[in-house]
Design an enzyme around this catalytic site. Structure first.
Site, PDB file in Angstrom:
ATOM      1  CG  LEU A  93      55.703 -29.837  69.509  1.00 47.19           C
ATOM      2  CD1 LEU A  93      56.871 -29.558  68.576  1.00 47.19           C
ATOM      3  CD2 LEU A  93      54.696 -28.683  69.452  1.00 47.19           C
ATOM      4  CE1 TYR A 147      55.313 -39.248  66.335  1.00 51.03           C
ATOM      5  CE2 TYR A 147      55.578 -39.587  63.969  1.00 51.03           C
ATOM      6  CZ  TYR A 147      55.210 -40.062  65.224  1.00 51.03           C
ATOM      7  OH  TYR A 147      54.766 -41.345  65.361  1.00 51.03           O
ATOM      8  CB  CYS A 148      56.541 -35.271  69.630  1.00 46.81           C
ATOM      9  SG  CYS A 148      56.196 -34.798  71.337  1.00 46.81           S
ATOM     10  N   PRO A 149      59.995 -33.959  68.949  1.00 49.85           N
ATOM     11  CG  PRO A 149      61.319 -32.281  68.009  1.00 49.85           C
ATOM     12  CD  PRO A 149      59.940 -32.874  67.956  1.00 49.85           C
ATOM     13  CE  LYS A 160      60.374 -39.497  69.234  1.00 50.83           C
ATOM     14  NZ  LYS A 160      60.103 -38.052  69.257  1.00 50.83           N
TER      15      LYS A 160
END
Length: 280
Positions: A93, A147-149, A160
Site C-alpha cells: 500500500l 502505513y503499508c503494514p 517501524k
C-alpha cells in the site's frame, strides 16, 4: 557475522547507486529499472544486483489505494502538500518517499526455485547486519497501525522504520526496502493518515485499509539517537556487500537492459494512466 542468508553471498555483486539523481528522477523509472535488472539477473546476463535510490516528495500508492472511494480527493490533498503520486507495480500500500528515505533493491536470480519468503528474509538479515554495531533490536513482524503494514515490517521497540516489498519478473526477483533514515517517521505517517481519512471517509470498503497511528513510526535517527545521513547508510551498504561477496562491479544498464527498461517504463506509464484515469 551471524544470520547471513545464503542469497546475500553471491560470488559477485553489481552495485548501482541512484541515490543522488535529484528531484527529476521519477519513481516510475525506479520500478522499470528494477524490472529490467530482474530480467537481466534472471537470464544470467548480470550478477546479483544491489541498487540504491532516493525520490523526492513522492507518495507511491498500491493498486488497492487507487480504488479508494474518494481517491481523487485523497490525491488532491497529497498534491497540495507538495507530493507527486504514482501507483507501484509491486505489492503493498501507500508509502512516503523523500530525501530522508533511502531505498535499496536486491535483485536475486532463480525466483522459480527460491521460496518467496527467502527474498524477504534475506533483506531482513541484511538490514540487521547493516546496523549491528548500533543495535541488536531490529525485529520483523507486522506493525498493524503503520502505513503499508506487512509481515516483514522492520521495527525497534514497536516503532517501524522500514517496509519490504517484492516483485518477481521472469526468473529474477526484486526485493525492495525503504529505510526511513532522517526526519520524522510520525510526520510521514500523519500525511498518509490524512490521505486515508480523506480518500475513504466513512465508506464501507471490501478492502481493509490501514488505520494509521503516527506514534508507531519513526526514523532510524529517532530510534537510535544517531545523526546518520542517507550518504552514511549508502556507504554502509556498499561496505557490507563487499564483505559479503568480495567482488563488486559498478555497471549501468546497457544493451538489451536498456530496451527492457524502456518497454517496462512505457508499461508503467500506461498502467498509472489507467489506474488514475479521470482523477486529475
Amino acid at each position: 557475522m551471524k544470520n547471513i542468508h545464503p542469497l546475500l553471498q553471491p560470488q559477485k555483486y553489481r552495485f548501482m547507486d541512484q541515490s543522488n539523481l535529484g528531484p527529476s528522477f521519477s519513481a516510475l523509472q525506479s520500478f522499470a529499472i528494477d524490472d529490467a535488472l530482474s530480467m537481466s539477473v534472471g537470464e544470467g546476463m548480470s550478477p546479483t544486483a544491489a541498487r540504491l535510490w532516493v525520490h523526492h516528495n513522492t507518495v507511491v500508492l498500491g493498486i488497492p489505494d487507487a480504488r479508494l472511494p474518494y481517491i481523487k480527493d485523497g490525491i488532491d490533498y497529497l498534491k497540495t502538500e507538495g507530493y507527486r503520486v504514482i501507483v507501484r507495480n509491486s505489492g503493498g500500500l501507500a508509502v512516503v518517499l523523500d530525501e530522508g528515505v533511502l531505498n535499496l533493491s536486491f535483485i536475486f536470480p532463480d525466483s522459480k526455485e527460491v521460496n518467496i519468503h527467502d527474498g524477504y528474509e534475506a533483506m531482513v538479515s541484511f538490514t540487521q547486519l547493516l546496523f549491528e554495531d548500533l543495535t541488536d533490536q531490529i525485529e520483523a513482524y507486522e506493525i498493524t497501525r503503520s502505513y503499508c503494514p506487512g509481515t516483514y515490517d522492520l521495527s525497534i521497540g514497536g516503532q517501524k522504520f522500514a517496509g519490504i516489498s517484492q516483485r518477481r519478473v521472469k526468473n529474477g526477483s526484486a526485493v525492495q526496502i525503504y529505510l526511513d533514515v532522517t526526519g520524522s517517521g510520525a510526520e510521514r505517517a500523519r500525511l498518509l493518515k490524512q490521505f486515508y481519512e480523506i480518500g475513504k471517509r466513512e465508506e464501507e470498503t471490501r478492502f481493509t485499509y490501514p488505520v494509521i497511528d503516527p506514534k508507531v513510526m519513526a526514523s532510524l535517527n529517532e530510534l537510535l539517537d544517531t545523526r546518520l545521513s542517507v550518504s552514511d547508510v549508502r556507504d554502509r551498504i556498499l561496505k557490507k556487500i563487499y564483505e559479503l561477496s568480495g567482488e563488486v562491479t559498478v555497471d549501468p544498464l546497457e544493451g538489451q537492459e536498456i530496451e527492457w527498461f524502456n518497454k517496462r517504463l512505457e508499461q508503467m506509464i500506461q498502467r498509472n494512466e489507467k489506474a488514475l484515469e479521470n482523477l486529475t
